[in-house]
Design an enzyme around this catalytic site. Structure first.
Site, PDB file in Angstrom:
ATOM      1  N   HIS A 240      27.230  35.224  83.207  1.00 45.00           N
ATOM      2  CA  HIS A 240      27.102  33.958  83.941  1.00 45.00           C
ATOM      3  C   HIS A 240      26.747  34.253  85.398  1.00 45.00           C
ATOM      4  O   HIS A 240      27.312  35.168  85.992  1.00 45.00           O
ATOM      5  CB  HIS A 240      28.443  33.208  83.872  1.00 45.00           C
ATOM      6  CG  HIS A 240      28.382  31.823  84.420  1.00 45.00           C
ATOM      7  ND1 HIS A 240      28.381  31.555  85.764  1.00 45.00           N
ATOM      8  CD2 HIS A 240      28.307  30.630  83.800  1.00 45.00           C
ATOM      9  CE1 HIS A 240      28.320  30.237  85.941  1.00 45.00           C
ATOM     10  NE2 HIS A 240      28.272  29.652  84.769  1.00 45.00           N
ATOM     11  N   CYS A 278      22.564  29.490  83.700  1.00 44.49           N
ATOM     12  CA  CYS A 278      23.272  28.337  84.269  1.00 44.49           C
ATOM     13  C   CYS A 278      22.414  27.723  85.357  1.00 44.49           C
ATOM     14  O   CYS A 278      22.329  28.249  86.474  1.00 44.49           O
ATOM     15  CB  CYS A 278      24.637  28.751  84.813  1.00 44.49           C
ATOM     16  SG  CYS A 278      25.514  27.370  85.579  1.00 44.49           S
ATOM     17  N   HIS A 305      23.933  26.893  80.327  1.00 40.57           N
ATOM     18  CA  HIS A 305      24.731  25.821  80.937  1.00 40.57           C
ATOM     19  C   HIS A 305      23.733  24.926  81.648  1.00 40.57           C
ATOM     20  O   HIS A 305      23.057  25.389  82.568  1.00 40.57           O
ATOM     21  CB  HIS A 305      25.670  26.380  82.008  1.00 40.57           C
ATOM     22  CG  HIS A 305      26.831  27.142  81.473  1.00 40.57           C
ATOM     23  ND1 HIS A 305      27.760  27.732  82.305  1.00 40.57           N
ATOM     24  CD2 HIS A 305      27.246  27.386  80.212  1.00 40.57           C
ATOM     25  CE1 HIS A 305      28.686  28.322  81.555  1.00 40.57           C
ATOM     26  NE2 HIS A 305      28.394  28.132  80.302  1.00 40.57           N
ATOM     27  N   ASP A 355      26.830  20.947  81.213  1.00 42.57           N
ATOM     28  CA  ASP A 355      27.860  21.456  82.109  1.00 42.57           C
ATOM     29  C   ASP A 355      28.287  20.313  83.043  1.00 42.57           C
ATOM     30  O   ASP A 355      27.554  19.337  83.226  1.00 42.57           O
ATOM     31  CB  ASP A 355      27.274  22.653  82.877  1.00 42.57           C
ATOM     32  CG  ASP A 355      28.340  23.612  83.369  1.00 42.57           C
ATOM     33  OD1 ASP A 355      29.525  23.385  83.070  1.00 42.57           O
ATOM     34  OD2 ASP A 355      27.985  24.584  84.046  1.00 42.57           O
ATOM     35  N   HIS A 356      29.459  20.459  83.604  1.00 41.81           N
ATOM     36  CA  HIS A 356      30.025  19.552  84.617  1.00 41.81           C
ATOM     37  C   HIS A 356      29.448  18.134  84.642  1.00 41.81           C
ATOM     38  O   HIS A 356      28.362  17.901  85.163  1.00 41.81           O
ATOM     39  CB  HIS A 356      29.839  20.147  86.016  1.00 41.81           C
ATOM     40  CG  HIS A 356      30.391  21.520  86.142  1.00 41.81           C
ATOM     41  ND1 HIS A 356      30.175  22.282  87.249  1.00 41.81           N
ATOM     42  CD2 HIS A 356      31.150  22.270  85.299  1.00 41.81           C
ATOM     43  CE1 HIS A 356      30.767  23.463  87.080  1.00 41.81           C
ATOM     44  NE2 HIS A 356      31.366  23.472  85.903  1.00 41.81           N
ATOM     45  N   TYR A 372      34.876  18.688  83.673  1.00 43.94           N
ATOM     46  CA  TYR A 372      34.776  18.684  82.209  1.00 43.94           C
ATOM     47  C   TYR A 372      35.218  17.346  81.618  1.00 43.94           C
ATOM     48  O   TYR A 372      35.952  17.283  80.635  1.00 43.94           O
ATOM     49  CB  TYR A 372      35.548  19.876  81.632  1.00 43.94           C
ATOM     50  CG  TYR A 372      34.835  21.163  81.974  1.00 43.94           C
ATOM     51  CD1 TYR A 372      33.783  21.612  81.186  1.00 43.94           C
ATOM     52  CD2 TYR A 372      35.139  21.881  83.125  1.00 43.94           C
ATOM     53  CE1 TYR A 372      33.068  22.759  81.516  1.00 43.94           C
ATOM     54  CE2 TYR A 372      34.438  23.036  83.465  1.00 43.94           C
ATOM     55  CZ  TYR A 372      33.410  23.462  82.649  1.00 43.94           C
ATOM     56  OH  TYR A 372      32.696  24.588  82.981  1.00 43.94           O
TER      57      TYR A 372
HETATM   58  C1  DNO Z   1      32.682  26.768  85.546  1.00 45.42           C
HETATM   59  C2  DNO Z   1      32.283  27.793  84.614  1.00 45.42           C
HETATM   60  C3  DNO Z   1      32.733  29.186  84.965  1.00 45.42           C
HETATM   61  C4  DNO Z   1      32.338  30.119  83.856  1.00 45.42           C
HETATM   62  C5  DNO Z   1      32.632  31.553  84.100  1.00 45.42           C
HETATM   63  C6  DNO Z   1      31.973  32.398  83.063  1.00 45.42           C
HETATM   64  O1  DNO Z   1      32.591  25.615  85.283  1.00 45.42           O
HETATM   65  O2  DNO Z   1      30.915  27.758  84.424  1.00 45.42           O
HETATM   66  O3  DNO Z   1      34.121  29.234  85.121  1.00 45.42           O
HETATM   67  O4  DNO Z   1      33.004  29.760  82.683  1.00 45.42           O
HETATM   68  O5  DNO Z   1      32.238  31.953  85.350  1.00 45.42           O
HETATM   69  O6  DNO Z   1      32.648  33.603  82.916  1.00 45.42           O
END
Ligand code: DNO
Length: 395
Positions: A240, A278, A305, A355-356, A372
């Site tokens: 990531h 991401c 992501h 994501d988010h 989340y």
């Molecule tokens: C946050 C996530 C991170 C991710 C880690 C991967 O929302 O994208 O905490 O899970 O960095 O190891």
């Protein structure tokens, strides 16, 4: 189509498995969040969680746990590289426990001391919804006046320092406690421990003298040990990116740019050495060309992501925008990922997750896991699915 996944934090997650079914995701991204960092996962604990996810009530849409996010990498691996033998052995045990349960994608990161960082978890948007935000002035206030990190003054220009001072002077004890909680006490899913200010200072001190070249070397040593195991088990490890993708707290970060990833793939060419693409993290840097990176690193991408960040004019602060409304050209990124995905066998398709999400509608009054939310991510996934459907449609 990319496989539509969803991060689920386990039985305590306020978003239920039925919520996920209704959002339209079919694959689960999860981890054994209760196991302490550095402790090996057991096959039976992974199997138990897998059964919980995959045993659907009669007539319900089946879900599959296919991605682990994350197996945390303890601090000593980042500080010592291959010399952190006990921690690496434990990590490999966890990797084997995951693979024994037929989970083939593992996400991890290599950020020292803090995982993802924000300064605000409920930043009001003009619609009445709220978003996550990283405000560089508030971050500077934390660094200069709360953490009081020696040398921090060199990391911020005079204007930022003056604004940070004024912000700090206007903060009451609750504001300060909130900022400490958000920055230092590990956001959801973090792979680092919650820290008090004294513990934070001690942790930072352990990294004294470790620069980017050394941190990168330690990551390469770690990958040199774990990728042969992953490869033999058919598992893809996906790194990531740093979030945000630049050094924080005077600590180096080595997964922020195309050059960073290229250096890792050159040093460890194993196909098990993969990338978690991401868009929200990489997209914070204006010099990261995301569609070009998605095309170039496509074969390395195991997991994506998808979210969009929007930078302020200072180029350093940002908030999390709607999934199609940030600085990233999401349509172009999806086109590149879909092109790669089409060439892959069915057993190796890219898994994406929205994501988010924003906190919106009914989630405004409820307990949520910051970033989340059920409804905000459902909205994001629906928009992303629309783009993917349109791109896959042959007129
Ligand atoms: C946050 C996530 C991170 C991710 C880690 C991967 O929302 O994208 O905490 O899970 O960095 O190891």
């Amino acid at each position: 189509m990319l496989i539509q996944g969803w991060r689920w934090f386990g039985p305590k997650d306020p978003v239920s498995l039925d919520d996920i079914r209704q959002a339209g995701a079919r694959e689960i991204v999860s981890a054994l969040h209760d196991v302490s960092i550095g402790e090996a996962w057991t096959r039976s604990a992974v199997a138990e969680r897998k059964a919980l996810i995959e045993t659907a009530p009669a007539g319900r849409t089946p879900l599959a746990w296919t991605v682990v996010e994350s197996i945390p990498i303890p601090d000593d691996v980042k500080r010592l590289g291959a010399r952190a033998t006990r921690s690496i052995d434990a990590w490999v045990e966890s990797l084997k426990a995951v693979a024994a349960n037929d989970i083939k994608i593992i996400c991890y990161n290599f950020m020292p001391v803090v995982d993802w960082a924000r300064t605000d978890l409920d930043w009001p948007l003009p619609t009445g919804a709220t978003a996550l935000r990283f405000d560089n002035d508030r971050f500077a206030a934390f660094e200069l006046h709360i953490l009081e990190r020696p040398g921090a003054e060199n990391d911020f220009d005079a204007g930022t320092r003056a604004r940070a001072r004024a912000l700090h002077e206007a903060m009451g004890p609750d504001d300060i406690a909130y900022l400490i909680k958000v920055i230092a006490s590990a956001l959801p899913g973090s792979t680092t421990e919650p820290l008090t200010i004294p513990a934070f200072r001690e942790r930072l001190a352990l990294y004294r003298g470790i620069g980017a070249a050394q941190l990168r070397q330690h990551l390469i040593e770690f990958l040199g040990i774990v990728t042969p195991v992953a490869e033999s088990l058919g598992v893809r490890l996906t790194l990531h990116p740093d979030d945000p993708p630049r050094p924080l707290f005077g600590l180096p970060r080595v997964a922020s740019t195309a050059a960073d990833y290229q250096a890792l793939f050159d040093a460890v060419p194993s196909p098990a050495n993969g990338m978690c693409f991401c868009t929200g993290s990489l997209g914070v840097r204006p010099d990261n060309d995301l569609p070009a990176m998605a095309a170039h690193f496509g074969p390395r991408v195991g997991f994506a992501h998808l979210r969009a960040t929007k930078r302020d004019t200072d180029g350093l602060s940002f908030h999390e925008a709607d999934h199609l409304d940030g600085d990233v050209d999401m349509v172009a990124v999806l086109a590149a990922l879909l092109k790669e995905n089409r060439q892959r066998p069915v057993t190796d398709k890219i898994v994406m997750r929205p994501d988010h999400g924003h906190r919106m509608l009914d989630d405004l009054g409820k307990t949520v896991t910051p970033g989340y939310t059920g409804i905000g991510r459902l909205k994001g996934l629906a928009e992303l699915r629309g783009v993917m459907t349109a791109l896959e449609h042959r007129l």
